[in-house]
Design a protein around this motif. Structure first.
Motif, PDB file in Angstrom:
ATOM      1  N   VAL A 282     -37.715  23.179  -7.210  1.00  0.00           N
ATOM      2  CA  VAL A 282     -38.280  23.824  -8.626  1.00  0.00           C
ATOM      3  C   VAL A 282     -39.651  24.360  -8.345  1.00  0.00           C
ATOM      4  CG1 VAL A 282     -38.710  22.987 -10.794  1.00  0.00           C
ATOM      5  CG2 VAL A 282     -36.619  22.046  -9.670  1.00  0.00           C
ATOM      6  N   PRO A 283     -39.744  25.567  -8.527  1.00  0.00           N
ATOM      7  CA  PRO A 283     -41.160  26.374  -8.483  1.00  0.00           C
ATOM      8  C   PRO A 283     -41.634  26.059  -9.989  1.00  0.00           C
ATOM      9  CG  PRO A 283     -39.414  27.912  -8.291  1.00  0.00           C
ATOM     10  CD  PRO A 283     -38.754  26.526  -8.333  1.00  0.00           C
ATOM     11  N   ALA A 284     -42.727  25.499 -10.261  1.00  0.00           N
ATOM     12  CA  ALA A 284     -43.117  24.960 -11.465  1.00  0.00           C
ATOM     13  C   ALA A 284     -44.387  25.645 -11.878  1.00  0.00           C
ATOM     14  CB  ALA A 284     -43.169  23.492 -11.774  1.00  0.00           C
TER      15      ALA A 284
ATOM     16  N   PRO B 131     -46.709  21.579 -15.232  1.00  0.00           N
ATOM     17  CA  PRO B 131     -46.085  21.463 -13.771  1.00  0.00           C
ATOM     18  C   PRO B 131     -46.217  19.920 -13.203  1.00  0.00           C
ATOM     19  CG  PRO B 131     -47.045  23.621 -14.162  1.00  0.00           C
ATOM     20  CD  PRO B 131     -47.571  22.738 -15.243  1.00  0.00           C
ATOM     21  N   GLN B 132     -47.397  19.334 -13.300  1.00  0.00           N
ATOM     22  CA  GLN B 132     -47.515  18.128 -12.811  1.00  0.00           C
ATOM     23  C   GLN B 132     -46.562  16.901 -13.495  1.00  0.00           C
ATOM     24  OE1 GLN B 132     -49.713  20.084 -13.736  1.00  0.00           O
ATOM     25  NE2 GLN B 132     -51.761  19.879 -12.932  1.00  0.00           N
ATOM     26  N   TRP B 133     -46.574  17.022 -14.820  1.00  0.00           N
ATOM     27  CA  TRP B 133     -45.599  16.260 -15.591  1.00  0.00           C
ATOM     28  C   TRP B 133     -44.241  16.370 -15.129  1.00  0.00           C
ATOM     29  CZ3 TRP B 133     -41.089  16.732 -18.627  1.00  0.00           C
ATOM     30  CH2 TRP B 133     -41.010  15.795 -19.154  1.00  0.00           C
ATOM     31  N   LEU B 134     -43.755  17.723 -14.803  1.00  0.00           N
ATOM     32  CA  LEU B 134     -42.500  17.915 -14.397  1.00  0.00           C
ATOM     33  C   LEU B 134     -42.316  17.339 -12.969  1.00  0.00           C
ATOM     34  CD1 LEU B 134     -39.920  19.270 -15.402  1.00  0.00           C
ATOM     35  CD2 LEU B 134     -40.579  21.230 -14.260  1.00  0.00           C
ATOM     36  N   ALA B 135     -43.334  17.472 -12.004  1.00  0.00           N
ATOM     37  CA  ALA B 135     -43.079  16.831 -10.876  1.00  0.00           C
ATOM     38  C   ALA B 135     -43.133  15.318 -10.967  1.00  0.00           C
ATOM     39  CB  ALA B 135     -44.528  17.077 -10.048  1.00  0.00           C
ATOM     40  N   GLY B 136     -43.694  14.651 -11.766  1.00  0.00           N
ATOM     41  CA  GLY B 136     -43.698  13.262 -11.959  1.00  0.00           C
ATOM     42  C   GLY B 136     -42.354  12.857 -12.376  1.00  0.00           C
ATOM     43  N   GLN B 137     -41.651  13.809 -13.407  1.00  0.00           N
ATOM     44  CA  GLN B 137     -40.263  13.352 -13.673  1.00  0.00           C
ATOM     45  C   GLN B 137     -39.246  13.246 -12.469  1.00  0.00           C
ATOM     46  OE1 GLN B 137     -39.028  12.415 -16.978  1.00  0.00           O
ATOM     47  NE2 GLN B 137     -41.039  12.194 -17.090  1.00  0.00           N
ATOM     48  N   ALA B 138     -39.484  14.205 -11.339  1.00  0.00           N
ATOM     49  CA  ALA B 138     -38.935  14.345 -10.198  1.00  0.00           C
ATOM     50  C   ALA B 138     -38.693  13.226  -9.402  1.00  0.00           C
ATOM     51  CB  ALA B 138     -39.155  15.669  -9.632  1.00  0.00           C
ATOM     52  N   GLU B 139     -40.073  12.875  -9.393  1.00  0.00           N
ATOM     53  CA  GLU B 139     -40.454  11.432  -8.492  1.00  0.00           C
ATOM     54  C   GLU B 139     -39.574  10.312  -9.127  1.00  0.00           C
ATOM     55  OE1 GLU B 139     -44.774  12.858  -6.875  1.00  0.00           O
ATOM     56  OE2 GLU B 139     -44.977  11.806  -8.694  1.00  0.00           O
ATOM     57  N   GLN B 140     -39.499  10.245 -10.517  1.00  0.00           N
ATOM     58  CA  GLN B 140     -38.974   9.011 -11.164  1.00  0.00           C
ATOM     59  C   GLN B 140     -37.318   9.493 -10.975  1.00  0.00           C
ATOM     60  OE1 GLN B 140     -39.925   8.731 -15.594  1.00  0.00           O
ATOM     61  NE2 GLN B 140     -37.852   7.993 -15.888  1.00  0.00           N
ATOM     62  N   ILE B 141     -36.726  10.643 -11.033  1.00  0.00           N
ATOM     63  CA  ILE B 141     -35.353  10.667 -10.902  1.00  0.00           C
ATOM     64  C   ILE B 141     -35.162  10.349  -9.025  1.00  0.00           C
ATOM     65  CG2 ILE B 141     -33.609  12.277 -10.245  1.00  0.00           C
ATOM     66  CD1 ILE B 141     -34.814  14.012 -12.879  1.00  0.00           C
ATOM     67  N   ALA B 142     -36.059  10.721  -8.200  1.00  0.00           N
ATOM     68  CA  ALA B 142     -35.949  10.298  -6.955  1.00  0.00           C
ATOM     69  C   ALA B 142     -36.083   8.753  -6.797  1.00  0.00           C
ATOM     70  CB  ALA B 142     -37.109  11.071  -6.034  1.00  0.00           C
ATOM     71  N   GLY B 143     -36.795   8.198  -7.438  1.00  0.00           N
ATOM     72  CA  GLY B 143     -36.569   6.444  -7.372  1.00  0.00           C
ATOM     73  C   GLY B 143     -35.453   6.067  -8.062  1.00  0.00           C
ATOM     74  N   GLU B 144     -35.079   6.598  -8.961  1.00  0.00           N
ATOM     75  CA  GLU B 144     -33.804   5.969  -9.624  1.00  0.00           C
ATOM     76  C   GLU B 144     -32.457   6.161  -8.655  1.00  0.00           C
ATOM     77  OE1 GLU B 144     -33.557   7.699 -13.157  1.00  0.00           O
ATOM     78  OE2 GLU B 144     -35.351   6.569 -14.220  1.00  0.00           O
TER      79      GLU B 144
ATOM     80  N   SER C 200     -53.484  29.205 -15.601  1.00  0.00           N
ATOM     81  CA  SER C 200     -53.327  28.166 -16.364  1.00  0.00           C
ATOM     82  C   SER C 200     -54.426  27.153 -16.069  1.00  0.00           C
ATOM     83  CB  SER C 200     -51.981  27.686 -16.439  1.00  0.00           C
ATOM     84  OG  SER C 200     -51.825  26.353 -16.961  1.00  0.00           O
ATOM     85  N   ALA C 201     -54.740  26.351 -17.061  1.00  0.00           N
ATOM     86  CA  ALA C 201     -55.495  25.071 -16.956  1.00  0.00           C
ATOM     87  C   ALA C 201     -54.698  23.964 -16.114  1.00  0.00           C
ATOM     88  CB  ALA C 201     -56.022  24.542 -18.191  1.00  0.00           C
ATOM     89  N   THR C 202     -53.414  24.228 -16.079  1.00  0.00           N
ATOM     90  CA  THR C 202     -52.491  23.141 -15.201  1.00  0.00           C
ATOM     91  C   THR C 202     -51.946  23.816 -14.317  1.00  0.00           C
ATOM     92  OG1 THR C 202     -50.656  23.586 -16.584  1.00  0.00           O
ATOM     93  CG2 THR C 202     -51.985  21.865 -17.283  1.00  0.00           C
ATOM     94  N   PRO C 203     -52.425  23.451 -12.983  1.00  0.00           N
ATOM     95  CA  PRO C 203     -51.924  24.343 -11.656  1.00  0.00           C
ATOM     96  C   PRO C 203     -50.602  24.093 -11.444  1.00  0.00           C
ATOM     97  CG  PRO C 203     -53.308  22.291 -11.078  1.00  0.00           C
ATOM     98  CD  PRO C 203     -53.517  22.449 -12.673  1.00  0.00           C
ATOM     99  N   PRO C 204     -49.990  24.946 -10.608  1.00  0.00           N
ATOM    100  CA  PRO C 204     -48.560  25.064 -10.526  1.00  0.00           C
ATOM    101  C   PRO C 204     -48.119  23.872  -9.490  1.00  0.00           C
ATOM    102  CG  PRO C 204     -49.495  26.985  -9.350  1.00  0.00           C
ATOM    103  CD  PRO C 204     -50.631  26.275 -10.105  1.00  0.00           C
ATOM    104  N   ARG C 205     -46.940  23.554  -9.194  1.00  0.00           N
ATOM    105  CA  ARG C 205     -46.264  22.901  -8.237  1.00  0.00           C
ATOM    106  C   ARG C 205     -45.005  23.453  -7.688  1.00  0.00           C
ATOM    107  NH1 ARG C 205     -50.596  21.165  -8.659  1.00  0.00           N
ATOM    108  NH2 ARG C 205     -51.319  18.904  -9.207  1.00  0.00           N
TER     109      ARG C 205
END
Length: 501
Positions: free
Chosen positions: A313-315, A195-208, A236-241
């Motif tokens: 996007v609930p991740a 979920p954190q990686w997906l949030a990072g992708q969203a931040e990249q899209i927002a910047g672009e 999960s060991a990777t918390p939601p976003r």
């Protein structure tokens, strides 16, 4: 980290294809009339220039001329290596899209292709050809020695020049690019795609693309009562976003808002209601709905969308662990509605419900649409080439199905049958999350309670979430199905006509 493979670069040229220098592949159109092949735009001139009897080749191969049919003619020149003769069928938009995909597949591992195929059509044909060429080129790899095959690097659209063609090309690049991005996100393996990686992708899209972005971490989700997202992600060991992207058109701060909600389950083991092993092999793509929403938001500016659009996007990762959600647990959604969790593998509706409730509370949507690979029942009903959807307004259903057909991502409407409403009953909560069959319909009825009286559509694309084989613009594996349909609707003439007001 997987290596990113880029789609081809495109260029327009007013010159005929055979006059372009340094080109390895020529792609030329043909049709069939009265059982005889007919060379299309630029093909007869290319035949004369190269000394090839292209009409004779087509006759000897007994071609049918269907959209996307390809005849490969090897050429021994120092630059020109291949001539591709590509069928255009009835010269519909679909035929041009399929022709583009056929050119892409036949041109793998070449540097450049020049084609006059779209020169015989209109602007829609050019856009469709570009979309097909881009998506037929799709490659994703995580190989130590590079990809098995690489897409052609450069496509020159010959016999075309001018602002009208440039506009059609830009539209094709935006639509095709959204499909590529959605497919790429769905294909990334889940050992990277948290979920954190997906949030990072969203931040990249927002910047672009000049979008506003906000991300809720697990602490903020807890403080604001997103019990569905937290419950699904707690094992999960990777918390939601929760990811939010906002597009605002130039001068359009008071424009009507459409809210898109995309399921972002970055891997779905089924939780304690665990899936069979073979059913988990495709579950890295269970966030396709989220990928669709992110891809759509990234393309709106290039396509000139007149509406405000918010993507949510609930991740979460639906994992098996000591802290996993248990069958029989009750979650409290954003806004207070409760769900008894009878099956932890019916998790997508739990996260979507939170985001939909937030949208109604905070965003005043004119239209609300959720997108999810939600139920195996949809695949049973529709196979793997058609998505399913439900809508509470006929006008919205008509607009979406028309846009989907035009875009090449067909959707079939199913009924929100109220006779199944009592299957949602829970003895201790407002509803249960696993009401049984018919599974796609009862899942939609569960979500309808979070749509209020807003025009709403639920796209269940589990049927089309995976392509079983290469077919036209689809490549085997996670399909990223959906962004072209939504973008065609959102950027069409007066997209809310008859739906709102």
């Amino acid at each position: 980290m997987p290596a990113q493979v880029s789609p081809p670069a495109f260029a327009l040229s007013g010159r005929p294809p055979h006059e372009l220098t340094g080109v390895e592949v020529l792609a030329l159109p043909f049709t069939v009339a009265d059982d005889a092949p007919v060379l299309g735009a630029g093909a007869a001139e290319a035949a004369q220039a190269t000394g090839l009897d292209l009409a004779g080749v087509l006759t000897s191969r007994r071609v049918k001329g269907t959209g996307g049919e390809v005849v490969v003619v090897p050429v021994g020149g120092p630059d020109l290596r291949l001539v591709l003769l590509v069928g255009l069928g009835e010269e519909t938009v679909t035929d041009y899209r399929r022709a583009g995909a056929a050119v892409a597949r036949a041109s793998f591992d070449h540097e450049s292709v020049a084609t006059s195929i779209p020169a015989g059509g209109d602007a829609e044909a050019l856009t469709a050809f570009v979309v097909g060429t881009m998506l037929g080129s799709f490659v994703f790899h995580w190989r130590s020695q590079g990809p098995e095959h690489e897409p052609v690097r450069r496509v020159v659209l010959a016999g075309l020049a001018g602002d009208d063609h440039a506009s059609a090309l830009e539209r094709g690049l935006a639509l095709g690019g959204a499909g590529w991005r959605s497919r790429m996100l769905a294909t990334v393996p889940s050992n990277l795609k948290s979920p954190q990686w997906l949030a990072g992708q969203a931040e990249q899209i927002a910047g672009e693309h000049g979008l506003a972005v906000e991300v809720w971490d697990e602490n903020k989700l807890s403080k604001q009562g997103f019990g569905g997202i937290l419950g699904v992600g707690q094992g999960s060991a990777t918390p939601p976003r929760l990811i939010r992207l906002d597009y605002t058109p130039a001068g359009g701060r008071k424009a009507a808002r459409v809210v898109l909600v995309g399921k972002g389950i970055t891997f779905d083991s089924g939780g304690l209601s665990i899936k069979p092993a073979e059913s988990m092999t495709t579950m890295k793509r269970d966030m396709t709905g989220g990928a669709v929403v992110m891809a759509v938001l990234g393309a709106l500016g290039a396509l000139g969308c007149p509406l405000r659009v918010t993507g949510l996007v609930p991740a979460a990762e639906n994992a098996v662990g000591g802290s996993s959600l248990r069958p029989g647990d009750v979650v409290t959604h954003y806004g207070g509605r409760t769900s008894e969790v009878l099956n932890t593998d019916a998790e997508g509706r739990l996260v979507l419900a939170d985001a939909m409730a937030y949208a109604l509370d905070k965003l005043e949507p004119a239209v609300l649409i959720d997108v999810a690979t939600l139920t195996g029942a949809m695949k049973v009903a529709l196979g793997q080439w058609t998505g399913g959807f439900f809508a509470n307004r006929d006008a919205l259903a008509d607009a979406l199905s028309g846009a989907a057909a035009a875009a090449g991502e067909p959707l079939w409407r199913l009924p929100l049958e109220p006779d199944y409403e009592d299957t949602l009953t829970s003895q201790i909560a407002d509803a249960n999350n696993s009401p049984g069959g018919p599974g796609a319909i009862t899942a939609a009825l569960f979500l309808q309670h979070f749509a209020g009286d807003v025009p709403w559509a639920h796209l269940d694309i589990a049927s089309a979430g995976d392509a079983p084989n290469d077919s036209f613009e689809w490549t085997k594996g996670p399909s990223g199905f959906g962004p072209r349909a939504l973008l065609t609707w959102l950027t069409g003439p007066d997209p809310l006509a008859g739906i709102v007001g």
